[in-house]
Design a protein around this motif. Structure first.
Motif, PDB file in Angstrom:
ATOM      1  N   GLN A 255       0.846  -1.186   0.000  1.00  0.00           N
ATOM      2  CA  GLN A 255       0.000   0.000   0.000  1.00  0.00           C
ATOM      3  C   GLN A 255       0.885   1.239   0.000  1.00  0.00           C
ATOM      4  O   GLN A 255       2.065   1.178   0.348  1.00  0.00           O
ATOM      5  N   GLU A 256       0.296   2.384  -0.371  1.00  0.00           N
ATOM      6  CA  GLU A 256       1.055   3.634  -0.403  1.00  0.00           C
ATOM      7  C   GLU A 256       1.010   4.372   0.926  1.00  0.00           C
ATOM      8  O   GLU A 256       1.829   5.263   1.158  1.00  0.00           O
ATOM      9  N   PRO A 336       3.424   1.564  -4.011  1.00  0.00           N
ATOM     10  CA  PRO A 336       2.984   0.626  -2.967  1.00  0.00           C
ATOM     11  C   PRO A 336       4.165  -0.111  -2.323  1.00  0.00           C
ATOM     12  O   PRO A 336       5.057  -0.604  -3.027  1.00  0.00           O
TER      13      PRO A 336
END
Length: 460
Positions: A255-256, A336
């Motif tokens: 995920q970012e 990500p």
């Protein structure tokens, strides 16, 4: 000129004038049409929000703490080192429990699979957690982890193959069909191994057997045929003394924006470079990661720095210079990433460590189990720009406690060991359980409850 000829000349002139006027009008109309807005035809696809019918809620536990290398003749063999204590509960009573086979550890106890059966059109919320404490010549410390939902794709961010470490990847298949699991290792050297996990069994692989030479490995667990629950068991020996154990649950994927809640910094008499260490991996692409640290009870950033991360190569950085206390760590990346943080309370005998994985966003109704252990607290972190109200009560009908978490802040709340809690929120929150005493540390993020079905958009 005759009268008829004059009439013909006049008629021809009139037609020429009229034609010129028509041509000018057409040109003007075309020019205007080019600049004028054209009519448009739009069609919005039919859609509707549908909440799927729930299935039974299922959680898979981890089972016994394993000991590796106690047999000098077969150093890769495993044995049972300690049986866990299990805390469980549900909104419709305790979930049903059944055991799985552990064929590679003959003396192991059962691995529990917990099921909350659908009643009518509603699945009950269920929760469970395990904890274990041990003090032997080769293993010492405290570890706890929630029972979790099996996944087809997950990541283990932690562990080491350095001298003194004994880390084990544990795979549990609760399905009725076998699972083919590929363990892909990211690190200084890349490697992969395929493991067949038979139906309704648990198996384990020493980390050194798949990640030799990698001091900061990250393992991707990909399953085909059936989802598996992946757990990383870690242990450490320093100067012949056992120095801690840990159970780390796998995370869902890159995920970012990641939030590590429940981070604790302990006092150190010397260099604090190993007291809190962050590991980050960006699969496939280079990334720039921004790390922000906030103390519990404040929205102010007490430390901030940037970390360049090469594609497929884990980066590790120490959080130094922080005063002892509780913190929330935000990891924001332009690509990500997966991440985890390792904390420890000292060195050598009577010390312990824990790997902390990101806490997911939770909202609405959540049930979580507090394992048996020392001084449990739940840290509630609000990373949004609006205040969030949280109501916390024991599932046995205890008096509810309501609190407001200010935007950008976190709050720690004491909870009872061995109890199951129901939490309701009016906004997005992140939470983590911490259990802490001298020589005993465990941290686990609070997950969305099994049994909760979210609405989906359907396009006929």
């Amino acid at each position: 000129m005759s009268r008829s000829r004059a009439i013909r000349v006049a008629a021809t002139s009139a037609r020429l004038v009229t034609g010129g006027v028509v041509i000018v009008a057409c040109v003007a109309g075309i020019a205007a049409a080019v600049h004028a807005p054209w009519p448009s035809i739009s069609h919005d696809a039919a859609q509707m929000q549908v909440t799927p019918l729930p299935g039974d809620s299922v959680l898979v536990c981890n089972g016994d703490l394993r000991a590796l290398g106690r047999d000098a003749i077969d150093p890769l063999s495993m044995s049972s080192a300690a049986r866990p204590t299990v805390t469980l509960g549900g909104t419709s009573g305790d979930p049903a429990s059944e055991g799985l086979a552990v064929k590679d550890v003959p003396d192991a106890g059962e691995v529990r699979v917990l099921t909350g059966t659908v009643e009518g059109r509603t699945a009950p919320l269920i929760a469970a957690a395990e904890s274990v404490s041990i003090a032997t010549e080769d293993l010492a410390g405290y570890a706890a982890a929630p029972c979790g939902v099996p996944k087809l794709d997950s990541w283990l961010v932690g562990g080491s193959t350095a001298t003194g470490t004994e880390d084990i990847v544990i795979l549990t298949n609760a399905a009725e069909v076998p699972s083919t699991v590929t363990l892909s290792v990211y690190g200084e050297t890349r490697s992969a191994r395929t493991v067949i996990v038979p139906a309704r069994t648990q198996t384990a692989v020493p980390l050194t057997s798949i990640a030799a030479g990698n001091t900061t490995p990250v393992v991707r667990v990909g399953a085909v045929g059936a989802p598996v629950r992946a757990v990383l068991q870690s242990s450490l020996v320093q100067v012949l003394d056992p120095a801690g154990i840990d159970l780390q649950d796998a995370v869902a994927g890159p995920q970012e924006n990641l939030v590590l809640a429940g981070v604790q910094v302990f006092a150190s008499a010397g260099d604090d470079a190993e007291m809190a260490v962050l590991r980050v991996l960006s699969p496939g692409v280079d990334a720039r990661v921004q790390v922000r640290v906030r103390a519990e009870g404040s929205s102010a950033v007490v430390d901030e720095f940037s970390v360049p991360v090469e594609a497929d190569l884990p980066a590790q950085v120490a959080l130094t210079g922080l005063a002892p206390g509780s913190y929330t760590v935000d990891v924001v990346s332009d690509a990500p990433v997966v991440a985890a943080l390792r904390e420890q309370d000292g060195f050598g005998r009577d010390s312990d460590f824990a790997w902390i994985t990101p806490a997911p966003e939770i909202e609405g109704d959540v049930l979580f189990a507090v394992p048996s252990g020392p001084a449990p607290r739940v840290q509630l972190a609000n990373t949004s720009d609006q205040d969030v109200t949280v109501t916390l009560e024991t599932s046995d009908g205890g008096l509810p406690e309501e609190m407001v978490i200010a935007a950008g802040e976190s709050l720690g709340v004491e909870v009872d060991p061995g109890a199951t809690y129901r939490m309701r929120t009016d906004g997005s929150i992140r939470a983590a359980l911490t259990l802490t005493a001298p020589g005993a540390i465990a941290v686990s993020p609070v997950q969305a409850s099994a049994g909760v079905e979210k609405a989906i958009t359907v396009y006929p």
